[in-house]
Design a protein around this motif. Structure first.
Motif, PDB file in Angstrom:
ATOM      1  N   GLU A  79      -8.613 -12.855  -1.294  1.00 28.26           N
ATOM      2  CA  GLU A  79      -7.363 -13.356   0.041  1.00 28.26           C
ATOM      3  C   GLU A  79      -6.763 -12.353  -0.116  1.00 28.26           C
ATOM      4  O   GLU A  79      -5.827 -11.693   1.552  1.00 28.26           O
ATOM      5  N   MET A  80      -6.244 -11.045  -0.698  1.00 31.67           N
ATOM      6  CA  MET A  80      -5.297  -9.741  -0.189  1.00 31.67           C
ATOM      7  C   MET A  80      -5.804  -8.621   0.351  1.00 31.67           C
ATOM      8  O   MET A  80      -5.481  -8.056   1.195  1.00 31.67           O
ATOM      9  N   VAL A  81      -7.299  -8.159   0.561  1.00 32.13           N
ATOM     10  CA  VAL A  81      -7.725  -7.872   1.502  1.00 32.13           C
ATOM     11  C   VAL A  81      -7.910  -8.473   2.799  1.00 32.13           C
ATOM     12  O   VAL A  81      -8.082  -7.731   4.419  1.00 32.13           O
ATOM     13  N   ARG A  82      -7.812 -10.024   3.300  1.00 35.39           N
ATOM     14  CA  ARG A  82      -8.242 -10.603   3.925  1.00 35.39           C
ATOM     15  C   ARG A  82      -7.125 -11.186   5.151  1.00 35.39           C
ATOM     16  O   ARG A  82      -7.192 -11.106   6.156  1.00 35.39           O
ATOM     17  N   SER A  83      -6.196 -10.665   4.216  1.00 37.48           N
ATOM     18  CA  SER A  83      -4.753 -10.461   5.061  1.00 37.48           C
ATOM     19  C   SER A  83      -4.168  -9.814   4.996  1.00 37.48           C
ATOM     20  O   SER A  83      -3.162  -9.290   5.645  1.00 37.48           O
ATOM     21  N   SER A  84      -4.627  -8.683   5.362  1.00 32.77           N
ATOM     22  CA  SER A  84      -3.921  -7.549   5.290  1.00 32.77           C
ATOM     23  C   SER A  84      -4.960  -6.772   6.933  1.00 32.77           C
ATOM     24  O   SER A  84      -5.352  -7.188   8.507  1.00 32.77           O
ATOM     25  N   ARG A  85      -4.494  -5.487   7.576  1.00 33.57           N
ATOM     26  CA  ARG A  85      -4.279  -5.335   8.777  1.00 33.57           C
ATOM     27  C   ARG A  85      -5.261  -4.291   8.974  1.00 33.57           C
ATOM     28  O   ARG A  85      -6.443  -5.027   9.685  1.00 33.57           O
ATOM     29  N   ILE A  86      -5.839  -3.827   7.960  1.00 32.76           N
ATOM     30  CA  ILE A  86      -7.041  -3.169   7.817  1.00 32.76           C
ATOM     31  C   ILE A  86      -8.301  -4.176   7.750  1.00 32.76           C
ATOM     32  O   ILE A  86      -9.208  -3.665   8.131  1.00 32.76           O
TER      33      ILE A  86
ATOM     34  N   ARG B 270      14.518   0.354  -5.733  1.00 36.33           N
ATOM     35  CA  ARG B 270      13.414   1.103  -4.906  1.00 36.33           C
ATOM     36  C   ARG B 270      12.243   0.752  -6.003  1.00 36.33           C
ATOM     37  O   ARG B 270      12.721   1.163  -6.876  1.00 36.33           O
ATOM     38  N   THR B 271      11.101   0.842  -5.251  1.00 39.24           N
ATOM     39  CA  THR B 271       9.581   0.690  -5.678  1.00 39.24           C
ATOM     40  C   THR B 271       8.747   1.645  -5.106  1.00 39.24           C
ATOM     41  O   THR B 271       8.421   1.909  -3.604  1.00 39.24           O
ATOM     42  N   PRO B 272       8.159   2.916  -5.707  1.00 40.85           N
ATOM     43  CA  PRO B 272       7.594   3.714  -5.237  1.00 40.85           C
ATOM     44  C   PRO B 272       6.179   3.062  -3.992  1.00 40.85           C
ATOM     45  O   PRO B 272       5.176   2.340  -4.894  1.00 40.85           O
ATOM     46  N   GLY B 273       6.092   3.884  -2.734  1.00 42.31           N
ATOM     47  CA  GLY B 273       5.003   3.342  -2.782  1.00 42.31           C
ATOM     48  C   GLY B 273       5.281   2.083  -1.452  1.00 42.31           C
ATOM     49  O   GLY B 273       4.586   1.468  -0.325  1.00 42.31           O
TER      50      GLY B 273
ATOM     51  N   GLY C 194       8.047  -5.612 -11.454  1.00 43.04           N
ATOM     52  CA  GLY C 194       6.697  -4.669 -12.612  1.00 43.04           C
ATOM     53  C   GLY C 194       5.391  -4.592 -12.105  1.00 43.04           C
ATOM     54  O   GLY C 194       5.723  -4.362 -10.452  1.00 43.04           O
ATOM     55  N   PRO C 195       4.622  -4.486 -12.207  1.00 39.48           N
ATOM     56  CA  PRO C 195       3.449  -3.782 -11.822  1.00 39.48           C
ATOM     57  C   PRO C 195       2.971  -4.394 -10.455  1.00 39.48           C
ATOM     58  O   PRO C 195       3.157  -6.211 -10.699  1.00 39.48           O
ATOM     59  N   LEU C 196       1.935  -3.707  -9.397  1.00 37.89           N
ATOM     60  CA  LEU C 196       2.342  -4.178  -8.411  1.00 37.89           C
ATOM     61  C   LEU C 196       0.824  -3.904  -7.918  1.00 37.89           C
ATOM     62  O   LEU C 196       0.693  -2.448  -7.694  1.00 37.89           O
ATOM     63  N   MET C 197       0.198  -4.359  -6.825  1.00 36.96           N
ATOM     64  CA  MET C 197      -1.111  -4.111  -6.549  1.00 36.96           C
ATOM     65  C   MET C 197      -1.270  -3.497  -4.848  1.00 36.96           C
ATOM     66  O   MET C 197       0.180  -4.611  -4.110  1.00 36.96           O
ATOM     67  N   ILE C 198      -1.646  -2.727  -4.647  1.00 36.62           N
ATOM     68  CA  ILE C 198      -0.674  -2.876  -2.949  1.00 36.62           C
ATOM     69  C   ILE C 198      -2.300  -1.711  -2.565  1.00 36.62           C
ATOM     70  O   ILE C 198      -3.141  -1.685  -3.130  1.00 36.62           O
ATOM     71  N   PHE C 199      -2.616  -2.671  -1.474  1.00 34.06           N
ATOM     72  CA  PHE C 199      -3.707  -2.301  -0.410  1.00 34.06           C
ATOM     73  C   PHE C 199      -3.451  -2.218   0.774  1.00 34.06           C
ATOM     74  O   PHE C 199      -2.329  -2.558   1.321  1.00 34.06           O
ATOM     75  N   GLY C 200      -4.121  -0.342   1.957  1.00 32.85           N
ATOM     76  CA  GLY C 200      -3.541  -0.958   3.339  1.00 32.85           C
ATOM     77  C   GLY C 200      -3.843   0.283   3.694  1.00 32.85           C
ATOM     78  O   GLY C 200      -4.924   0.636   3.416  1.00 32.85           O
ATOM     79  N   VAL C 201      -3.970   0.400   4.894  1.00 29.46           N
ATOM     80  CA  VAL C 201      -4.788   1.665   5.847  1.00 29.46           C
ATOM     81  C   VAL C 201      -4.528   2.568   4.980  1.00 29.46           C
ATOM     82  O   VAL C 201      -3.208   3.354   4.502  1.00 29.46           O
TER      83      VAL C 201
ATOM     84  N   ARG D  48       1.677  -2.319   4.581  1.00 29.08           N
ATOM     85  CA  ARG D  48       1.402  -2.317   2.413  1.00 29.08           C
ATOM     86  C   ARG D  48       1.195  -4.378   2.936  1.00 29.08           C
ATOM     87  O   ARG D  48       2.182  -4.807   2.397  1.00 29.08           O
ATOM     88  N   ASN D  49       0.480  -3.919   2.046  1.00 30.78           N
ATOM     89  CA  ASN D  49      -0.264  -5.892   1.530  1.00 30.78           C
ATOM     90  C   ASN D  49       0.478  -5.880   0.049  1.00 30.78           C
ATOM     91  O   ASN D  49      -0.380  -4.771  -0.455  1.00 30.78           O
ATOM     92  N   VAL D  50       0.650  -6.688  -0.296  1.00 27.86           N
ATOM     93  CA  VAL D  50       0.947  -6.458  -2.608  1.00 27.86           C
ATOM     94  C   VAL D  50       0.425  -7.677  -2.402  1.00 27.86           C
ATOM     95  O   VAL D  50       1.043  -8.452  -2.323  1.00 27.86           O
ATOM     96  N   MET D  51       0.476  -7.505  -3.828  1.00 24.08           N
ATOM     97  CA  MET D  51       0.255  -8.840  -4.504  1.00 24.08           C
ATOM     98  C   MET D  51       0.117  -8.404  -6.132  1.00 24.08           C
ATOM     99  O   MET D  51       0.176  -7.138  -6.674  1.00 24.08           O
TER     100      MET D  51
END
Length: 911
Positions: free
Chosen positions: A647-654, A258-261, A615-622, A633-636
């Motif tokens: 690219e991470m921002v533009r591929s997200s729902r927000i 399990r990955t937190p978040g 390992g470490p992951l960046m997270i971006f979303g609402v 949850r947009n992950v990179m």
């Protein structure tokens, strides 16, 4: 990860099969018969302790000691309890490659209560023998006329390599591929993975000239995730890589995976594969269809697809699937539409998708296909055929095939139906034209190619120019984190997180802290206006602490408190609520902030977490307190540059919300992306940070503001992608001019300066560097030179501020590419013509020698033209051994950096 001795698996000169007999149910006997039937040209030996003289006409021996010679490859099909002993004897006799088809070694225990799998690993260790398996299906290599497997049929020769973890899925793939007349360059499964792992095989196949694409079937990453991602990234730069990853997670494994978040770990694999440039398929059906496109399709020209059919129903199915999955429908040119109008009946549709009408004959199919392949706005064509009396399936297929063979564009076909369509599909298979059963399957297969095209574009995006900025508070931030474990805690206080964010120039809301209700009232009185109060306790100091709905944290808040009486009353209720849930030792007081309503703010959730595999992951979303933040949850994978962050921002729902509501969309994307890059730099600078969450991050016309945040620490984490080696940067001074400059590793942001540097080289310098005259490098070439994997290669540049003060320019570069086993690194160096005599050659080469020696590389080598006397003089001065290679007509330069410690290293250096 290592490719040592792998050649003995793929190209053995001799093979011994252990456990071979003539019983029908003997796995060893099946493998031996398959080797004979495939025409293996090397020596075959059978081994069986029962003392057979022959097995299937092949001489049989009772054990390792009786073999007339030691084989390049040993294939073990013996009972589980005998395997470790065989491996030990093979290793003692200098056999370096063994493939174990025996299954169940993890389930059987030895007399020492260890699994037999562990016994095999321990038996192989002292001798350096490479192990493929156990529980693998074997290996098929048509180019070596070798079917060393228990497959029921052999494979055809082709250009696609298949490597999987499931033996039974592998045999099903072979059966299907033979039915479709599709071949392979290599076919193998890894089984239980005692030694030879997926990254090693991918590295080997990536260098194989007969392999044009790689199909990977996997259940999970076994071993080091960085090696896996690194191998995929390297392979996908030159070959299309598709991955079938199952989503199965056993219940007993779920907690540790399990990955937190991130509620769905599958999105992590999506992010890893996308960052590595590979394309993921979701099912066995998709994998089969992907293999169809891999084997048949030509290089992608673009994503614009034209469709034609003798009816709008199938066209509608295909168009709907294309557009719903982000595909691009080609817009036909006016000239093409005019030609179609003249060719087709009045009731036909001449725009894309083209309806040929139900009375279409084979000639009409062919002519429309020809016109569409000539249209400059079309990159690929899908021909869909529904059987009619006027359009015989086979005759139509023959006409379309004749057109498809003459065009550089991809032509895909779909012959609907079964009874009359089978022959048409067979004709396309024989002609090497991709063909599918349904329009939806054809679109899915095409979109796999589109995904690869897009992933490669993302990998090669040029980031904004590097301006040499450093985080001013880096040392202060590291000191703050180092102090946390000394207080015997694994979390940062709310105030500490605020300080950390400010040190990385991420703005935070002004916050006051209080220990009790009177203190909260006092803070509110000093702030004035409407305030918010948050109770701080042992749960909400941890990032991503949500209930199953994803919006637990609003219970810890009191919002929109306008008067002092409201503050006192609401804080009292808040205190009562948290006191019911937590003891005094779990309560950490209150945070008081001014409310930020009325600014038309959008709420974002951003941060990073740590996955047990990658390992470490960046997270971006609402974001927000009441919204289900886990639903978006947009992950990179970090590290990020500005291009990847965008690219991470533009591929997200927000992003769609921002695009619809923002007055300055590009400014907002730029600011969010900059914040993501700052968080990525924080991860690299402070590997002890386990997780950090900002929720909400407010975005409005005034900019960004972090309102609530939390962070935790742990043992240092390891990124799946090697970060930029900032520690290798040093300040230098040019020898002749005294000009200050920076010696550092190249980064993706250097691409514009790299192109300018190349354009300043003289034709003679280019010829001496590349051994031939060549034109200006393309964007893809420049991206390959600057966006490197620091685990596999290194390029040092000397960069200096421009004399006009506008940014930096590149003065010289040296590159060292290391093989997968870190035995040999090959260097090349080039200096700008007007800077000869500044000592740059010595500076760059000395840096490279020290770097390669420090990472354990055994030998540094390079080659140059005989006319390049300057390079030869530099090499002699540095201590390289110089020799002339008459066959290649080049001067070779070699320097031993470290002593080999194993036999295979000595052998490799002698090659």
């Amino acid at each position: 990860m290592s490719t040592r001795y792998l050649k003995r698996f793929f190209k053995p000169r001799s093979i011994a099969v252990f456990g071979a007999s003539e019983r029908e149910d003997s796995m060893g006997g099946i493998v031996l018969r398959n080797l004979i039937d495939s025409g293996f040209e090397g020596r075959l030996m059978a081994v069986n302790s029962k003392g057979y003289e022959q097995v299937n006409g092949i001489a049989c021996y009772s054990g390792v000691a009786e073999l007339p010679e030691m084989p390049d490859l040993a294939i073990i099909c013996s009972p589980p309890e005998a395997v470790a002993g065989i491996i030990r004897k093979l290793g003692a006799n200098m056999v370096k490659a063994a493939m174990i088809l025996t299954g169940g070694l993890s389930l059987h225990q030895s007399s020492h209560a260890r699994s037999l799998r562990e016994e095999v690993r321990e038996a192989a260790g002292p001798y350096g023998i490479r192990i493929l398996g156990p529980d693998c299906m074997g290996m098929l290599v048509p180019g070596s006329k070798m079917n060393a497997s228990y497959s029921h049929i052999n494979i055809l020769k082709g250009k696609v390599a298949y490597v999987g973890q499931s033996g039974l899925l592998g045999t099903a793939m072979i059966d299907w591929a033979n039915g479709q007349e599709i071949g392979f360059s290599h076919f193998l499964t890894l089984g239980d993975g005692v030694d030879v792992d997926l990254p090693s095989i991918i590295d080997y196949l990536a260098r194989d000239p007969w392999t044009h694409a790689i199909l990977v079937q996997m259940d999970r990453v076994i071993g080091d995730a960085r090696s896996f991602v690194s191998a995929l990234r390297s392979a996908s730069r030159n070959k299309l890589v598709l991955v079938l990853k199952s989503n199965l997670v056993l219940q007993e494994d779920a907690p540790k995976l399990r990955t937190p978040g991130i509620p769905d770990s599958d999105v992590v694999y999506d992010a890893a594969l996308r960052r590595a440039g590979a394309v993921r398929v979701e099912s066995a059906d998709e994998l089969f269809n992907a293999l169809e496109t891999l084997s048949r399709m030509k290089p992608m020209r673009g994503e614009r697809l034209a469709l034609l059919c003798n009816g709008m129903g199938p066209n509608a199915l295909a168009t709907d699937r294309l557009l719903k999955n982000g595909g691009q429908l080609a817009r036909l040119s006016e000239e093409t539409e005019q030609q179609l109008t003249e060719l087709l009946p009045p009731e036909a549709r001449v725009s894309n998708p083209v309806d040929l009408n139900a009375d279409a004959n084979p000639e009409r199919f062919a002519e429309v296909t020809r016109l569409l392949t000539k249209d400059p706005n079309v990159d690929a064509v899908l021909v869909i055929h529904a059987p009619t009396r006027l359009a015989d399936s086979v005759k139509t297929a023959e006409q379309v095939i004749s057109i498809a063979r003459k065009t550089p564009r991809n032509v895909l076909t779909c012959w609907m139906g079964r009874y009359s369509a089978i022959a048409a599909r067979n004709a396309c298979n024989a002609a090497g034209i991709a063909t599918f059963l349904t329009p939806e399957e054809a679109i899915n297969a095409f979109l796999h190619m589109v995904d690869y095209h897009r992933n490669q574009r993302v990998m090669r995006q040029t980031p904004a120019p590097f301006l040499g900025q450093l985080v001013p508070g880096r040392e202060q931030a590291a000191a703050l984190i180092d102090a946390v474990p000394r207080d015997e805690r694994d979390y940062l206080t709310h105030a500490e997180v605020s300080t950390l964010l400010n040190l990385y120039e991420i703005p935070t809301s002004r916050t006051r802290y209080a220990e009790d209700i009177p203190g909260v009232v006092d803070c509110a009185r000093q702030m004035g206006g409407s305030v918010a109060v948050k109770a701080l306790h042992s749960s909400n100091v941890y990032p991503f602490s949500y209930d199953e709905t994803g919006h637990q944290r609003w219970h810890d808040l009191a919002l929109d408190l306008y008067s002092i009486s409201e503050v006192r009353h609401s804080t009292t209720k808040l205190a009562y609520r948290v006191n019911e849930l937590y003891g005094n030792e779990q309560l950490f007081g209150y945070a008081v902030q001014q409310m930020k309503r009325g600014f038309q703010s959008m709420q974002i959730n951003v941060g990073f977490t740590r996955d047990p595999v990658f390992g470490p992951l960046m997270i971006f979303g609402v974001g927000g307190y009441t919204v289900d933040v886990l639903a978006d949850r947009n992950v990179m994978l970090p590290p990020l540059n500005l291009a990847l962050a965008k690219e991470m921002v533009r591929s997200s729902r927000i992003y769609r919300i921002i695009a619809e509501n923002s007055y300055q969309v590009e400014r907002d994307v730029e600011q969010i992306s900059g914040l993501l890059v700052s968080l990525s730099e924080m991860l690299v600078d402070i590997p002890q940070l386990k997780a950090l969450e900002i929720n909400p991050l407010l975005l409005n016309k005034r900019g960004l503001l972090a309102v609530d945040y939390s962070a935790t620490v742990d043992e240092p984490g390891r990124l799946s992608i090697s970060p930029y080696p900032e520690h290798l940067t040093e300040q230098i001074t040019l020898k002749r001019s005294g000009r200050p400059a920076i010696l550092r590793a190249v980064r993706g942001e250097d691409e514009p300066a790299h192109l300018e540097f190349y354009n300043q080289l003289s034709p003679e310098s280019i010829r001496l560097r590349y051994f031939y005259s060549r034109g200006v490098p393309t964007h893809d070439e420049l991206a390959n030179w600057t966006q490197i994997d620091y685990d596999r290669e290194m390029a040092f540049i000397v960069s200096a501020p421009r004399l006009d003060g506008k940014g930096y320019e590149t003065l010289g570069v040296v590159r060292a590419v290391t093989d997968a086993d870190n035995v040999r690194a090959e260097f090349s160096v080039v200096i700008r013509d007007d800077l000869q005599g500044e000592g740059l050659g010595i500076i760059l080469m000395s840096k490279t020698i020290d770097y390669c020696r420090s990472r354990g590389t055994l030998e540094l080598s390079g080659s140059t033209l005989a006319s390049n006397k300057g390079m030869q003089a530099l090499a002699r001065k540095l201590g390289f051994d110089i020799s002339y290679n008459a066959e290649e007509e080049v001067v070779e330069m070699k320097m031993q950096l470290n002593e080999p410690t194993e036999d295979w290293q000595i052998y490799r250096l002698q090659q």
